[in-house]
Design an enzyme around this catalytic site. Structure first.
Site, PDB file in Angstrom:
ATOM      1  N   HIS A   1     100.644  39.978 -23.375  1.00 42.31           N
ATOM      2  CA  HIS A   1     100.062  41.277 -23.010  1.00 42.31           C
ATOM      3  C   HIS A   1     100.901  42.435 -23.534  1.00 42.31           C
ATOM      4  CE1 HIS A   1      97.705  39.297 -19.438  1.00 42.31           C
ATOM      5  NE2 HIS A   1      97.240  38.978 -20.617  1.00 42.31           N
TER       6      HIS A   1
ATOM      7  N   CYS B   1     100.932  59.655 -35.430  1.00 42.94           N
ATOM      8  CA  CYS B   1     101.816  59.470 -36.598  1.00 42.94           C
ATOM      9  C   CYS B   1     102.502  58.108 -36.596  1.00 42.94           C
ATOM     10  CB  CYS B   1     102.864  60.584 -36.658  1.00 42.94           C
ATOM     11  SG  CYS B   1     104.146  60.447 -35.393  1.00 42.94           S
TER      12      CYS B   1
ATOM     13  N   THR C   1     101.731  33.009 -11.371  1.00 44.07           N
ATOM     14  CA  THR C   1     100.499  33.631 -11.871  1.00 44.07           C
ATOM     15  C   THR C   1      99.335  33.210 -10.982  1.00 44.07           C
ATOM     16  OG1 THR C   1      98.931  33.808 -13.714  1.00 44.07           O
ATOM     17  CG2 THR C   1     100.280  31.799 -13.647  1.00 44.07           C
ATOM     18  N   SER C   2      98.450  34.164 -10.725  1.00 38.26           N
ATOM     19  CA  SER C   2      97.289  33.841  -9.879  1.00 38.26           C
ATOM     20  C   SER C   2      96.215  33.129 -10.684  1.00 38.26           C
ATOM     21  CB  SER C   2      96.724  35.117  -9.243  1.00 38.26           C
ATOM     22  OG  SER C   2      96.373  36.030 -10.251  1.00 38.26           O
TER      23      SER C   2
HETATM   24  P1  NAD Z   1      98.990  38.432 -10.186  1.00 35.26           P
HETATM   25  O1  NAD Z   1      99.509  39.672  -9.568  1.00 35.26           O
HETATM   26  O2  NAD Z   1      97.518  38.250 -10.313  1.00 35.26           O
HETATM   27  O3  NAD Z   1      99.517  37.177  -9.352  1.00 35.26           O
HETATM   28  C1  NAD Z   1     100.867  37.035  -8.979  1.00 35.26           C
HETATM   29  C2  NAD Z   1     101.102  35.622  -8.493  1.00 35.26           C
HETATM   30  O4  NAD Z   1     102.489  35.501  -8.227  1.00 35.26           O
HETATM   31  C3  NAD Z   1     100.368  35.256  -7.200  1.00 35.26           C
HETATM   32  O5  NAD Z   1      99.733  34.003  -7.360  1.00 35.26           O
HETATM   33  C4  NAD Z   1     101.486  35.176  -6.142  1.00 35.26           C
HETATM   34  O6  NAD Z   1     101.244  34.181  -5.172  1.00 35.26           O
HETATM   35  C5  NAD Z   1     102.674  34.788  -7.011  1.00 35.26           C
HETATM   36  N1  NAD Z   1     103.988  35.171  -6.506  1.00 35.26           N
HETATM   37  C6  NAD Z   1     104.324  36.248  -5.747  1.00 35.26           C
HETATM   38  N2  NAD Z   1     105.653  36.275  -5.530  1.00 35.26           N
HETATM   39  C7  NAD Z   1     106.169  35.185  -6.167  1.00 35.26           C
HETATM   40  C8  NAD Z   1     107.474  34.666  -6.331  1.00 35.26           C
HETATM   41  N3  NAD Z   1     108.554  35.273  -5.787  1.00 35.26           N
HETATM   42  N4  NAD Z   1     107.639  33.542  -7.072  1.00 35.26           N
HETATM   43  C9  NAD Z   1     106.573  32.904  -7.626  1.00 35.26           C
HETATM   44  N5  NAD Z   1     105.306  33.363  -7.503  1.00 35.26           N
HETATM   45  C10 NAD Z   1     105.107  34.484  -6.783  1.00 35.26           C
HETATM   46  O7  NAD Z   1      99.704  38.322 -11.595  1.00 35.26           O
HETATM   47  P2  NAD Z   1      99.301  37.587 -12.950  1.00 35.26           P
HETATM   48  O8  NAD Z   1      98.675  36.270 -12.673  1.00 35.26           O
HETATM   49  O9  NAD Z   1     100.513  37.670 -13.807  1.00 35.26           O
HETATM   50  O10 NAD Z   1      98.136  38.431 -13.650  1.00 35.26           O
HETATM   51  C11 NAD Z   1      97.895  39.714 -13.569  1.00 35.26           C
HETATM   52  C12 NAD Z   1      98.309  40.686 -14.675  1.00 35.26           C
HETATM   53  O11 NAD Z   1      99.298  41.476 -14.103  1.00 35.26           O
HETATM   54  C13 NAD Z   1      98.917  40.220 -15.947  1.00 35.26           C
HETATM   55  O12 NAD Z   1      98.096  40.665 -16.957  1.00 35.26           O
HETATM   56  C14 NAD Z   1     100.248  41.020 -16.071  1.00 35.26           C
HETATM   57  O13 NAD Z   1     100.332  41.626 -17.351  1.00 35.26           O
HETATM   58  C15 NAD Z   1     100.102  42.102 -15.068  1.00 35.26           C
HETATM   59  N6  NAD Z   1     101.301  42.530 -14.344  1.00 35.26           N
HETATM   60  C16 NAD Z   1     102.536  42.405 -14.884  1.00 35.26           C
HETATM   61  C17 NAD Z   1     103.665  42.776 -14.166  1.00 35.26           C
HETATM   62  C18 NAD Z   1     105.008  42.652 -14.829  1.00 35.26           C
HETATM   63  O14 NAD Z   1     105.122  42.797 -16.047  1.00 35.26           O
HETATM   64  N7  NAD Z   1     106.060  42.366 -14.074  1.00 35.26           N
HETATM   65  C19 NAD Z   1     103.534  43.242 -12.871  1.00 35.26           C
HETATM   66  C20 NAD Z   1     102.238  43.382 -12.315  1.00 35.26           C
HETATM   67  C21 NAD Z   1     101.111  43.014 -13.069  1.00 35.26           C
END
Ligand code: NAD
Length: 242
Positions: free
Chosen positions: A119, A130, A187-188
């Site tokens: 992403h 530019c 990841t969800s």
């Molecule tokens: P999501 O927010 O949909 O899901 C997050 C997942 O992480 C959930 O399943 C949750 O249960 C789990 N989780 C929460 N705390 C955790 C921990 N301490 N250890 C392990 N798992 C944990 O995120 P996603 O699936 O990555 O998808 C959503 C989009 O969010 C992506 O496109 C991403 O680019 C973007 N995003 C990125 C960031 C970042 O760069 N840090 C932050 C927020 C969203």
């Protein structure tokens, strides 16, 4: 749970050729809210609106409203034990590649060398007129900030409604279909095409291990119901004992 860590460590050592697919959850312990955490940024601002390509074209200040603070504090976010554990597994010759949906740059900051950011990255910011590049946290003032030429600045991240970078996507598919083990972390598994990569790995014979306090990937072969920092550090320890 102890036995599960042993089983997973043994699999990683025996099969090797591991790829990690990471999402916002691995960075939660670095203080960066996930999309779905309660009380987080996304509770207030719908990312489908504020991080959409169409809205950016109409009014880039909406995007800079939700991302500006992060970009200006870019240097202050630090990797956590989960990121460091993956870097350690790479050094041990077990982890071959990290495919991340995250745009925070923390895998590279933790020392992982082979990282595909499907992403994009918030670090690189381009002038849409530019092409001048700015590196976070060094961006001009203003919401939205403008380039010295007057052009609109846009971080090198994929907004909703935009195509994923072709080369990164090809690498992600290739790594997922050739690995023998895949760690699916934080990841969800709802945002495509990342959500389909564990299935692709499985179809090609890989063993899939999910690390997430809340199970998201229904057909994982092994599921560790734990935060990434604790679980991945523990896996590294077990591999060392191995
Ligand atoms: P999501 O927010 O949909 O899901 C997050 C997942 O992480 C959930 O399943 C949750 O249960 C789990 N989780 C929460 N705390 C955790 C921990 N301490 N250890 C392990 N798992 C944990 O995120 P996603 O699936 O990555 O998808 C959503 C989009 O969010 C992506 O496109 C991403 O680019 C973007 N995003 C990125 C960031 C970042 O760069 N840090 C932050 C927020 C969203």
């Amino acid at each position: 749970m102890d036995a599960l860590y042993k089983v997973v460590a043994e699999l990683l050592v025996k099969l090797g050729s591991c790829v990690a697919l990471t999402g916002a959850g691995i960075s939660a312990e670095s203080g960066i809210p996930t999309f779905r955490s309660q009380g987080g940024l996304w509770d207030k601002y719908d990312p489908m609106v504020y991080a959409s390509a169409e809205v950016f074209r109409q009014d880039p200040s909406k995007y800079w409203l939700i991302r500006g603070e992060f970009i200006r504090n870019y240097g202050s976010y630090q990797p956590n034990p989960g990121h460091y554990a993956l870097a350690a597994l790479e050094k041990m010759g077990i982890l071959e590649h990290v495919i991340t949906q995250n745009i925070d740059g923390l895998h590279k900051k933790a020392g992982s060398q082979r990282v595909t950011e499907i992403h994009g990255s918030l670090r690189e910011i381009y002038c849409q007129s530019c092409g001048k590049e700015y590196l976070a946290p060094h961006v001009p003032e203003g919401d939205p900030p403008f380039c010295e030429c007057g052009g609109v600045l846009k971080p090198n991240t994929v907004l909703f409604g935009e195509q994923l970078p072709r080369e990164a996507l090809e690498t992600a598919y290739q790594e997922s279909s050739s690995c023998r083990t895949m760690l699916v972390i934080g990841t969800s598994a709802v945002v495509q095409p990342a959500a389909s990569l564990p299935s692709l790995a499985k179809q090609n014979g890989a063993i899939v291990i999910e690390v997430n306090p809340e199970k998201a990937f229904a057909t994982a072969d092994h599921y560790i119901a734990e935060k990434a920092g604790k679980a991945l550090s523990r896996i590294v320890e077990e591999v060392k004992i191995g």
